[in-house]
Design an enzyme around this catalytic site. Sequence first.
Site, PDB file in Angstrom:
ATOM      1  CG  ASP A  53      -1.949  -1.183   1.324  1.00  0.00           C
ATOM      2  OD1 ASP A  53      -2.108  -1.305   0.095  1.00  0.00           O
ATOM      3  OD2 ASP A  53      -2.247  -1.386   2.393  1.00  0.00           O
ATOM      4  CE  LYS A  54       0.435   8.374  -1.199  1.00  0.00           C
ATOM      5  NZ  LYS A  54      -0.322   9.637  -1.535  1.00  0.00           N
TER       6      LYS A  54
END
Length: 324
Positions: free
Chosen positions: A152-153
């Site tokens: 995830d970012k």
Amino acid sequence: MNYTANTRLQESGESNETMIDVTIPDCYAGLRLDQTLAQLFPNWSRSRLQLWITQKQITLDGKAVNAKQKVWGNEQLCINPKNQSTDQQFTAEAIQLDIVYEDDCVMIINKPAGMVVHPGNGNWQGTMLNALLHHAAQLSQVPRAGIVHRLDKDTSGLLVVAKTIDAQINLIRQLQQHQVKRVYLALVLGRVTQNGCVDQPIGRHPVQRTKMAVIEKGKPARTHYHILEQFDGCTLLKCSLETGRTHQIRVHMHKIGHPLAGDPVYGGRPKKVKQEIAQMLTVFPRQALHAQQLAFAHPKDDKIMSWETALPDDMGALLQKLRQ
């Protein structure tokens, strides 16, 4: 590995053409061709694979195919994308990468929190994929610039990138067979009192479509967790994955009542803790999740290789404050 894959690049007109030859593994016997393709090449969309079938760009033992025909193992699958480079729409950008290891087959990247892995949803530039295309131009010939799995970012830590299609297929098969070791450090809210395992299927949230959730018809997902350190109002866990579903650790920890500190989507508020500690956990600007360890069999010689990275500064500083 019970399959072989040979990739050759050919000059065709003004651009490179990637032709992919794969011997169908025996373990796919009885599956439809479209199901086999989806499992062998999960980094390509089903619509793209279907288009290549209808345009006769995919053959089986030299013959045109249809999506519903079955495979029985050892057939020779050939994909000829006809100059349709999978990442030609993305731009190479001179973005610094923290490369932990690199050879002619794989790269190990230590991704910082805040970096998007693959372009999309308003993040078409500044991603790890853009950086990879600048670092190694040949990755434009590999689906998704060699990205095998994502973080995830706002999750930091280790991930592997394949530099050839052969290596990418090999690593995807290892992921599917749960042979890739991935260990995360997660700071969760609440006091976890015993080690455990969450074995709950994960799928798209039935109402909030941008979220994932534990749902009956979701895909199998299993997360093991082990207590490393207990604090007032939170616990540091070591989480290891058997599967790799989207937001898996975040969803599973939320499900058992211990969401990650700082998680803007699945998080909660600290309970029954001093105001100072509650403030620290509440203002942490991202989910407190770090991919610390990664191990797999090298695609070239099957030698087991492993890597480990230290906590990033923000999580390290938070833990230090909690210890004090």
